[in-house]
Structures are given as C-alpha cells and as structure tokens.
Write a protein that holds these residues in place. Structure first.
Motif, mmCIF file in Angstrom:
data_model
loop_
_atom_site.group_PDB
_atom_site.id
_atom_site.type_symbol
_atom_site.label_atom_id
_atom_site.label_comp_id
_atom_site.label_asym_id
_atom_site.label_seq_id
_atom_site.Cartn_x
_atom_site.Cartn_y
_atom_site.Cartn_z
ATOM 1 N N TYR A 81 -6.711 8.165 1.153
ATOM 2 C CA TYR A 81 -7.661 8.635 2.159
ATOM 3 C C TYR A 81 -7.584 10.162 2.244
ATOM 4 C CZ TYR A 81 -8.708 4.023 4.160
ATOM 5 O OH TYR A 81 -9.156 2.744 4.366
ATOM 6 N N SER B 116 -10.518 -0.271 0.543
ATOM 7 C CA SER B 116 -9.166 0.058 0.096
ATOM 8 C C SER B 116 -8.439 -1.172 -0.440
ATOM 9 C CB SER B 116 -8.381 0.672 1.258
ATOM 10 O OG SER B 116 -6.997 0.731 0.965
ATOM 11 N N SER C 222 -14.716 2.831 9.555
ATOM 12 C CA SER C 222 -13.282 2.664 9.294
ATOM 13 C C SER C 222 -12.961 1.252 8.819
ATOM 14 C CB SER C 222 -12.484 2.988 10.561
ATOM 15 O OG SER C 222 -12.722 4.319 10.976
ATOM 16 N N GLN D 66 -11.385 0.268 5.095
ATOM 17 C CA GLN D 66 -10.154 -0.480 4.865
ATOM 18 C C GLN D 66 -10.406 -1.691 3.966
ATOM 19 O OE1 GLN D 66 -7.412 0.754 5.348
ATOM 20 N NE2 GLN D 66 -5.988 -0.912 5.000
ATOM 21 N N HIS E 290 0.822 -1.211 0.000
ATOM 22 C CA HIS E 290 0.000 0.000 0.000
ATOM 23 C C HIS E 290 0.856 1.260 0.000
ATOM 24 C CE1 HIS E 290 -2.883 3.074 1.040
ATOM 25 N NE2 HIS E 290 -2.114 3.391 2.062
#
Length: 249
Positions: free
Chosen positions: A134, A122, A115, A119, A11
């Motif tokens: 983000y 993502s 949250s 994720q 990432h």
C-alpha cells in the motif's frame, strides 16, 4: 486453517518486485475481486485507476517519496473515493443529490467502500503468489496526483497499491496483541491493562527489528508512534477534500 486464512496471516509489504508486468487476466481478476467487496447500500463509491504509463508511474514515485517501488512493479493501482458518477446520476434522474454527496456520511462511505475493495484486491493478488504494498505517499501532493490522473471533482485519490512478483520476502511484521485491539461488550479504558499490552508489544517489536537489522535497530513501537504523531503531516487534507466536493456538511 484454510488457504485463505493462511494467505491473510502471511501478509507482508513487498518493496522489491521483478521486472515483469501483470497479465491482463491477473489485472481483471484483481479488479473483479475488489468489486466483490461489501459496499454500503450498494453505492459502490470508488474507482480504481490502473497506471501503466512509465512516465506517470515515475512521476507518482517522485510524488510519493520518492519511492522506487511505485515505479518498479508489475502494476500500480490508485484507489479513489468517487462520488462523481453519483452526481451525474442526480443530473440524469432529475434528483437533488448534492446535499447528500457533500455530507460527512457519504465521504465516510466512499472511503470505506474504497478500502474494502482494496483489501479484497490485496488478498486476491497475494493468493496468486503476487506481493503488494500500500502506498499512502500519494497523499503527499493530491493536487498533483489528481492532475496527473485527470480526476474530476468528487473524486479523491486515497492510496496506491503496488503489485507484482516479489523479488524477495521480508518477515511478517508482528501486530499488536489481540487483547489490545479486541474488546468485548465495551471499550477497555483500564490504563494499566493498555500499558501492559503495549509494553509487551514494544519488547516484541524491538526484538523483531534487532533480528532483522543484525542489531542496528531496536525501535519501540510506542516511541515510533509518539515521534510520528508529534509532527504535522499532510495538514492540507481537509481543505483539499472539501475543494473536491466532499465532507462539506
């Protein structure tokens, strides 16, 4: 190491995207992946707003910084803590849910749920070869963001996520040493140990910035944090959250 772990460890934030919108199938896959995340007591206390309208994306980009990649991406998502549905459920089921909805606990549940969903989204996007970034900058002016997106009470926009095909890739930014964030059985409060780990991390980060900027930067992480935390930022948040019907008890 499997492909999922490789995706996670690879990432990096992407801030330059190709001018190519996500397909409806890609959007649905990302949202379905977000919805598959764990949720406290099955409450599912979040909503995701997909922003396609160019004028709204432009306005969000202005409110967030300005940050051009909020406007120029494949798709922009806004993740919201959402207890509006649950208030309506209380009305329809003749149940007094307001004290619970106004509690700090349910505020935390909504933020955590959103949250976790983000994720998952993502990782799903990155697994498809897309990039993400983000966007906490939407919290610069949540009143304007809420008005722009038509958000009712008990809905708080938390952060955005720009998604798209990367125009370029930056290097993976080093994280804190594992022993700094992972403690076993109890919190390690030994200051010498904490300082030693942070000193090593400062060296790593300074080298990272030096290489990335051809010697123009050599920031230490601890200096960055000290400078950032010394200033006041978004100090209106408590008042806004309470006004929206969260965290009042």
């Amino acid at each position: 190491m499997n492909e999922t772990i490789e995706t996670i460890l690879n990432h990096r934030s992407i801030r330059h995207f190709k001018n190519e919108p996500l397909t409806n199938e890609q959007i649905r896959t990302i949202i379905s992946s977000a919805q598959a995340a764990s949720t406290s007591s099955y409450i599912q206390a979040y909503t995701i707003i997909g922003v396609k309208d160019p004028a709204k994306k432009k306005r969000l980009a202005e409110l967030a910084g300005p940050q051009s990649y909020v406007e120029e991406n494949g798709h922009f998502f806004v993740f919201c803590a959402d207890l509006y549905r649950h208030e309506k459920i209380g009305e329809w089921e003749n149940a007094d849910v307001i004290p619970s909805l106004e509690s700090t606990e349910k505020f935390m549940v909504a933020v955590i749920d959103a949250s976790l969903a983000a994720q998952n989204a993502s990782i799903a996007a990155e697994s498809m070869g897309l990039g993400i970034c983000y966007i906490g900058g939407i919290r610069n002016d949540l009143e304007s963001v809420s008005e722009l997106l038509g958000l009712p009470d008990r809905v708080v926009p938390l952060f955005g996520m720009a998604v798209g095909i990367p125009e370029s890739h930056s290097d993976v930014k080093p994280r804190l040493p594992m022993e700094t964030v992972y403690h076993e059985d109890s919190y390690n409060v030994d200051e010498a140990s904490i300082k030693e780990g942070l000193d090593r991390y400062d060296e790593t980060i300074s080298a990272y910035y030096h290489a990335r900027t051809a010697g123009k930067r050599s920031d230490r992480w601890t200096a960055q944090m000290a400078k950032m935390l010394s200033g006041k930022k978004r100090m209106y948040m408590k008042e806004f959250v309470e006004k929206k019907g969260f965290n009042n008890r």
